[in-house]
Scaffold this active site. Structure first.
Site, PDB file in Angstrom:
ATOM      1  CD  GLU A  87      -6.562  16.421 -10.458  1.00 38.11           C
ATOM      2  OE1 GLU A  87      -5.615  16.317  -9.662  1.00 38.11           O
ATOM      3  OE2 GLU A  87      -6.650  17.338 -11.292  1.00 38.11           O
TER       4      GLU A  87
ATOM      5  CG  ASP B 207       5.707  20.668 -15.809  1.00 37.63           C
ATOM      6  OD1 ASP B 207       4.495  20.529 -15.539  1.00 37.63           O
ATOM      7  OD2 ASP B 207       6.424  19.727 -16.214  1.00 37.63           O
TER       8      ASP B 207
ATOM      9  N   PRO C 241       5.783  13.465  -6.821  1.00 39.45           N
ATOM     10  CG  PRO C 241       5.722  14.142  -9.054  1.00 39.45           C
ATOM     11  CD  PRO C 241       5.700  12.932  -8.190  1.00 39.45           C
TER      12      PRO C 241
ATOM     13  CD  GLU D 147      -5.646  22.072  -9.305  1.00 38.73           C
ATOM     14  OE1 GLU D 147      -6.116  22.011  -8.148  1.00 38.73           O
ATOM     15  OE2 GLU D 147      -5.298  21.051  -9.951  1.00 38.73           O
TER      16      GLU D 147
ATOM     17  CE1 TYR E   1      -2.461  24.741  -7.982  1.00 36.85           C
ATOM     18  CE2 TYR E   1      -3.887  23.455  -6.560  1.00 36.85           C
ATOM     19  CZ  TYR E   1      -2.916  23.512  -7.523  1.00 36.85           C
ATOM     20  OH  TYR E   1      -2.396  22.356  -8.033  1.00 36.85           O
TER      21      TYR E   1
ATOM     22  CG  HIS F 126      -7.281  19.717  -3.598  1.00 35.70           C
ATOM     23  ND1 HIS F 126      -7.340  21.088  -3.717  1.00 35.70           N
ATOM     24  CD2 HIS F 126      -6.733  19.265  -4.751  1.00 35.70           C
ATOM     25  CE1 HIS F 126      -6.842  21.441  -4.890  1.00 35.70           C
ATOM     26  NE2 HIS F 126      -6.458  20.353  -5.543  1.00 35.70           N
ATOM     27  CD  GLU F 127      -5.773  15.831  -5.195  1.00 36.13           C
ATOM     28  OE1 GLU F 127      -6.248  15.963  -6.340  1.00 36.13           O
ATOM     29  OE2 GLU F 127      -4.876  16.577  -4.740  1.00 36.13           O
TER      30      GLU F 127
ATOM     31  NE  ARG G 147       2.769  17.877  -1.001  1.00 38.98           N
ATOM     32  CZ  ARG G 147       1.851  17.987  -0.055  1.00 38.98           C
ATOM     33  NH1 ARG G 147       1.983  17.292   1.069  1.00 38.98           N
ATOM     34  NH2 ARG G 147       0.805  18.761  -0.218  1.00 38.98           N
ATOM     35  CG  MET G 148       7.251  18.885  -7.555  1.00 36.45           C
ATOM     36  SD  MET G 148       7.851  19.519  -9.086  1.00 36.45           S
ATOM     37  CE  MET G 148       6.327  20.038  -9.770  1.00 36.45           C
ATOM     38  CE  LYS G 149       2.066  22.955   0.567  1.00 36.40           C
ATOM     39  NZ  LYS G 149       0.890  22.436   1.253  1.00 36.40           N
TER      40      LYS G 149
ATOM     41  CG  HIS H 264      -9.266  17.927  -8.743  1.00 35.55           C
ATOM     42  ND1 HIS H 264      -9.319  19.003  -9.604  1.00 35.55           N
ATOM     43  CD2 HIS H 264      -8.157  18.118  -7.974  1.00 35.55           C
ATOM     44  CE1 HIS H 264      -8.282  19.813  -9.357  1.00 35.55           C
ATOM     45  NE2 HIS H 264      -7.562  19.297  -8.370  1.00 35.55           N
TER      46      HIS H 264
END
Ligand code: BES
Ligand code: ZN
Length: 615
Positions: free
Chosen positions: A276, A380, A271, A323, A388, A300-301, A567-569, A304
């Site tokens: 990370e 959520d 998702p 974030e 972010y 990005h990861e 993927r939620m995005k 983290h």
């Protein structure tokens, strides 16, 4: 939905680490693919904070707890499980023996449920290889409790060890170092046993596991990439710059303490873009663009590893500490890896997305505050780009006030070093910043109250280097003003001159415009080669533009893509766009209903709200 009665410090957890706190987790579990469950024991080491404490309260969700006993004496302990609060799970109260020492270990025998919200069990046909089943976890924000009973609050950090047995032929990986594996059992019932150690204290949401027909390729001295064999070579190519990114991150943040930095490329229903998990970042296969253009997800990861994994938000009301800082470091890495124009370009692009999000959520919406109140809200449901991008803008502002990166970066390293292995709130950060820069008068101007607790746009938006933006603005203007009858106002050289990031930004700009004529879109699609585009960031934006312009061809294309891509995005805005148009609304709902059992819980849950199928 108001889950009060949970921990006073963390509204999303029942646990009371102020009374008694977990100090270690040892998992011994068997993965059963027929029943889609994990079963076995967990040993929880605990330490009393209040000597008079009578019970240990744990978070759990859909767990089947068989028995709980004191490890050393074997004495059974009484326990009760409260009726669940939807999405938050149940409180497990374990009665402590009156003579329990300050520190002791309890063993819990239990099973997970086949619909554990933090796990996704895939049938062989849902994998790339189609031969073997697969299971993976995604525990952030509060789904670790569906895998093990624990204090599921990031305020609590522990080391963990695990012994995991899996069917022969499959491989287990975790957010830890794998220190051995061996075969077990005889013919017909052979198992493979994997042993893991995470020696750095981490919050429960960073425990992670995946099991499947996995292979790996080395991509650097401390890195390999794991995936099904069908994608492992593509993955090794895409992430070839990982070591370089790690070195830059270390220059900015200080030493990398986790030993290994491996990557796991998951099946497309994962998702998130990336997660990370320590020692082993999880990434979506949608970042395999074939040209390394989506490497910012790895930057990005990697970031983290300091922001979030070393210094952790004490609860998810302070999620921006994870974030916002990570976006800042991610872009500093991109700036050094490529050039400073690109760093600012990405920040500017993020600002555009932030504007769209605030517009959608409403300028007065409390979820657009940097620090949110989660008393009655599930993390959520609070999730958005706000922590972010608003967080990153705030940090850039704080950086400028003290004289720029030259002064702010040494401070950042000191911040990581001071608060490593700890969990902190926004006030801790604020105090640390103010005491470090007490000699700078300008910090008195900072309007902390508005930045942190007011909804809507930030009080001040920094100036960005616009060199990469200009051409996007120009292209977007040419496209919008074009009548669709005269020849398309772009040459092949124009198309070639754009960086992938710029094409993404151009599409982002067109999304913010009024719907366009389908004739114009068709020609644009041809000219920019968007019909068969592989890059998921481009594809996603192009589908959105098509849907909001009511281009019927795009309905089927979107639905087909979303059968696999979780993927939620991408899935949430695309489903919302399908819902917003009467012509596609019912098809979206039907497709959701048909596929929701193949989606990870967090996506199925948020989509049911987006599609107004639940409150
Ligand atoms: N930690 C997040 C993912 C996450 C956040 C999972 C909250 C569950 C709850 C991860 O680091 C992340 O931000 N991923 C982004 C990557 C992007 C910003 C480069 C994503 O998934 O898109
Ligand atoms: Zn992140």
């Amino acid at each position: 939905m108001a889950p009060r009665g949970l921990s006073p410090n963390d509204p999303s957890s029942y646990s009371r680490p102020d009374q008694i706190i977990l100090t270690n987790i040892f998992l011994a579990l068997d993965a059963n693919f027929e029943r889609k469950i994990f079963s076995g024991n967990v040993d929880l080491s605990v330490k009393k904070i209040n000597e008079d404490v009578k019970e240990l309260i744990l978070d759990s969700k859909d767990l089947n707890i068989d028995s709980i006993y004191e490890k050393e004496t074997g004495r059974k302990l009484n326990f009760t499980i409260s009726s669940p609060i939807e999405e938050f799970g149940s409180k497990v109260s374990v009665e402590l023996p009156p003579d329990a020492p300050t520190e002791f270990v309890i063993t819990i025998q239990y099973e997970t449920s086949p619909n554990a919200s933090g796990l996704q069990w895939l049938r062989p046909e849902q994998t790339a290889g189609k031969q073997h089943p697969y299971v993976f976890s995604q525990f952030q924000a509060i789904a670790a409790r569906s895998f093990l009973p624990c204090q599921d609050t990031p305020f609590v950090k522990t080391k963990y060890q695990a012994v995991i047995s899996v069917p022969d032929g499959l491989t287990a990986v975790m957010s830890a170092i794998c220190d051995s594996s061996r075969s077990l059992g005889g013919r017909g019932n052979r198992k493979q046993l994997f042993h893991f150690v995470q020696d750095i204290p981490i919050p429960a949401y960073l425990i992670a596991i995946a099991i499947g027909a996995l292979e790996s390729r080395d991509i650097g001295p401390r890195s390999k990439v794991w995936s099904e064999k069908e994608v492992v070579d593509d993955a090794a190519y895409e992430f070839a710059n990982t070591e370089h990114q790690l070195r830059i991150a270390e220059e900015i943040c200080g030493p990398y303490v986790w030993g290994r930095y491996d990557l796991l490329v998951l099946p497309p229903s994962f998702p998130f873009g990336g997660m990370e998990n320590p020692c082993l970042t999880f990434v979506t296969p949608t970042v395999l663009a074939g040209d390394r253009s989506l490497a910012n997800v790895v930057a990005h990861e990697i970031s983290h590893s300091w922001t979030g994994n070393l210094v952790t938000n004490a609860n998810f009301e302070h999620f921006w500490l994870n974030e916002g800082f990570t976006m800042l470091i991610e872009r500093k890495i991109i700036g050094r890896l490529e050039n400073e124009h690109l760093q600012d370009f990405e920040a500017y692009d993020g600002l555009q997305e932030l504007k769209d999000t605030i517009k959608r959520l409403g300028e007065d919406n409390p979820l657009t505050q940097l620090v949110v109140n989660l008393t009655a809200t599930h993390p959520d449901d609070a999730f958005s780009i706000v922590p972010y991008e608003k967080g990153q803008l705030f940090l850039r502002y704080l950086e400028r006030i003290v004289g720029g990166p030259e002064h702010f970066e040494p401070f950042l390293r000191k911040y990581f070093d001071t608060f490593k292995y700890k969990s902190i709130t926004t006030d801790t950060f604020r105090n640390f910043y103010e005491s470090n820069f007490a000699h700078i008068d300008a910090i008195k101007e900072i309007d902390w109250q508005t930045w942190l607790y007011s909804p809507g746009f930030p009080p001040e938006i920094p100036e960005f280097d616009m060199s990469y933006v200009k051409v996007c603005t120009d292209f977007s203007k040419r496209f919008i003003e074009w009548d669709g009858v005269s020849p398309i106002p772009f040459t092949d050289d124009d198309v070639k001159s754009l960086r992938t990031e710029q094409l993404i930004h151009l599409l982002q700009k067109i999304i913010a415009e009024e719907p366009q004529s389908i004739e114009k879109l068709r020609q644009f699609e041809d000219k920019f080669g968007l019909k068969s585009v592989k890059n998921a960031e481009i594809k996603y934006r192009w589908l959105r533009i098509g849907l909001q312009s009511h281009w019927e061809d795009k309905i089927g294309e979107t639905l087909d893509w979303l059968v696999h891509v979780g993927r939620m995005k991408y899935a949430r805005p695309l489903y919302r766009a399908l819902y917003d148009w009467e012509v596609s609304r019912q098809r979206a709902i039907d497709s959701y209903t048909k596929n929701k059992d193949n989606m990870m819980h967090v996506l199925a849950y948020t989509l049911s709200k987006d599609l107004k199928l639940s409150e």
